[in-house]
Design an enzyme around this catalytic site. Structure first.
Site, PDB file in Angstrom:
ATOM      1  N   SER A  73      -5.226   2.764  45.921  1.00  0.00           N
ATOM      2  CA  SER A  73      -6.588   3.215  45.601  1.00  0.00           C
ATOM      3  C   SER A  73      -7.398   3.688  46.802  1.00  0.00           C
ATOM      4  CB  SER A  73      -7.356   2.101  44.885  1.00  0.00           C
ATOM      5  OG  SER A  73      -6.930   2.010  43.545  1.00  0.00           O
ATOM      6  N   LYS A  76      -9.005   7.045  46.661  1.00  0.00           N
ATOM      7  CA  LYS A  76     -10.326   7.346  46.102  1.00  0.00           C
ATOM      8  C   LYS A  76     -11.340   7.778  47.160  1.00  0.00           C
ATOM      9  CE  LYS A  76      -9.480   4.557  42.032  1.00  0.00           C
ATOM     10  NZ  LYS A  76      -8.792   3.301  41.860  1.00  0.00           N
ATOM     11  N   SER A 128     -13.295   0.326  41.932  1.00  0.00           N
ATOM     12  CA  SER A 128     -11.996   1.020  41.975  1.00  0.00           C
ATOM     13  C   SER A 128     -11.557   1.477  40.588  1.00  0.00           C
ATOM     14  CB  SER A 128     -10.914   0.107  42.586  1.00  0.00           C
ATOM     15  OG  SER A 128      -9.838   0.865  43.075  1.00  0.00           O
TER      16      SER A 128
END
Length: 385
Positions: A73, A76, A128
């Site tokens: 993640s 991101k 997230s």
């Protein structure tokens, strides 16, 4: 027999000493780079790691920084800055059904629900939310594939040439990868954006969602456990392991730390950030609007002029590195009067470890008038007599 045992014992001692010296040599070889930059290899359990100063992008420590790896993640970060650069925060996003029920972390979006881009960005970076990532991608580019292309374009613009993105959330794909170094470059770039910096640096965000007050809380422990902590993003998948991009600012210096596939990611990142601030300070090695030397002038009422640089140069240095910084004036040999005040008259080059760090234009502090004919005759006569 006694002599043989003594001889064997001496050989064993000599062999142990040789092994010890070899280990010391190897340790020094691992811990020092050719330009003298300290590296941390054995001190980090991360598969890949890099620590760099954000404004200059100087690598302070690294381990396998250029190895391609999965990053979960922490993807991101790229998603967020790509959205910010291609939308407006107040735009309303109507959640597409394709964004509902995406596996992994979620902010539990519902099809048809409307949320502002900025609120989805907080859900993306604080919680997230994989569903938030898809919703933002579809709103920004019309499809995940088109958005992935925007992400790749963003990465290349930043200089992250060893990365490739196929989705906005970081769920595993063999073609979705980066390097610790690339990720640090991307984070440094993103942190220069005020909205991005505000989002990742805040511990919570409260907003109205379908008329009901909601709050997103940031998962990043660096904000509360590390002095000056101001970002950035956590990540985890089975393939990528635990990943963390962290950042802290102290004394005007911002340091970005990336650890990929690192079990104790918070602990190691905190230790690396503290180490960086303990060993480095951001130094002004070329002042602005201050005399930095003199340049020779021909045919003027003065033989030299004082010069300055308009742009200051800062660089993170260890204490022992101050003597390694040199400045070289590069004024042309045919610099001739008249010269106006603040006229560009050459360049100044700044070196560290004999490596060019920066090159800036030089400007004259003083004006220099040309010699008149009578002045030239006077000088000529003075030379003769």
């Amino acid at each position: 027999m006694t002599r043989v045992r003594y001889h064997n014992e001496q050989m064993r001692k000599g062999f142990k000493k040789l092994v010890f010296l070899l280990l010391v040599f190897l340790c020094v070889s691992v811990c020092l780079s050719p330009n003298g930059t300290a590296l941390v290899a054995s001190a980090s359990s991360a598969g890949s790691m890099v620590v760099l100063e954000s404004s200059t992008q100087r690598i302070l420590y690294q381990k396998n920084a250029y190895d391609k790896r999965y990053m979960a993640s922490t993807t991101k970060i790229v998603t967020a800055i790509t959205v910010i650069e291609n939308t407006k925060p107040e735009e309303m996003v109507t959640v597409d059904k394709a964004a509902v029920g995406v596996e992994g972390s979620s902010v539990y979006l519902q099809a048809g629900e409307q949320m502002a881009v900025v609120d989805l960005l907080y859900g993306l970076m604080h919680r997230s939310g994989n569903d938030a990532a898809v919703a933002l991608a579809l709103h920004t580019a019309g499809s995940v594939e088109n958005f992935a292309q925007l992400m790749n374009d963003t990465a290349k613009k930043i200089g992250a040439h060893s990365s490739h993105f196929v989705n906005p959330h970081g769920l595993h794909s063999p073609e979705h990868y980066t390097t610790a170094y690339d990720l640090a470059l991307i984070a440094s770039f993103a942190l220069k954006n005020p909205l991005f910096a505000t989002i990742v640096g805040s511990k919570s965000h409260t907003f109205l969602r379908e008329g009901v007050t909601h709050t997103f809380y940031n998962k990043n422990k660096i904000l509360s456990t590390t002095e000056g902590g101001d970002g950035v993003k956590t990540g985890f998948t089975k393939k990528a392991g635990r990943c963390l991009v962290s950042s802290a600012t102290r004394g005007g210096m911002q340091v970005v730390c990336v650890v990929l596939h690192c079990g104790p990611m918070f602990e190691e990142s905190k230790a690396l950030l503290n180490k960086a601030f303990a060993e480095y300070t951001l130094q002004e090695i070329l002042p602005s609007y201050a005399c930095v030397g003199q340049a020779k002038v021909r045919g003027g009422k003065g033989d030299t002029i004082r010069v300055f640089s308009k742009t200051p140069v800062y660089y993170p240095l260890r204490k022992e590195e101050h003597t390694e910084v040199t400045r070289v004036l590069q004024a042309p040999n045919d610099l001739s009067a008249p010269i106006k005040k603040h006229q560009e008259v050459g360049k100044i080059a700044v070196f560290i470890h004999n490596r060019l760090l920066s090159e800036q234009p030089l400007y004259s502090i003083d004006s220099v008038k040309s010699l008149q004919m009578r002045d030239m005759l006077k000088d000529l006569l003075e030379d003769w007599f």
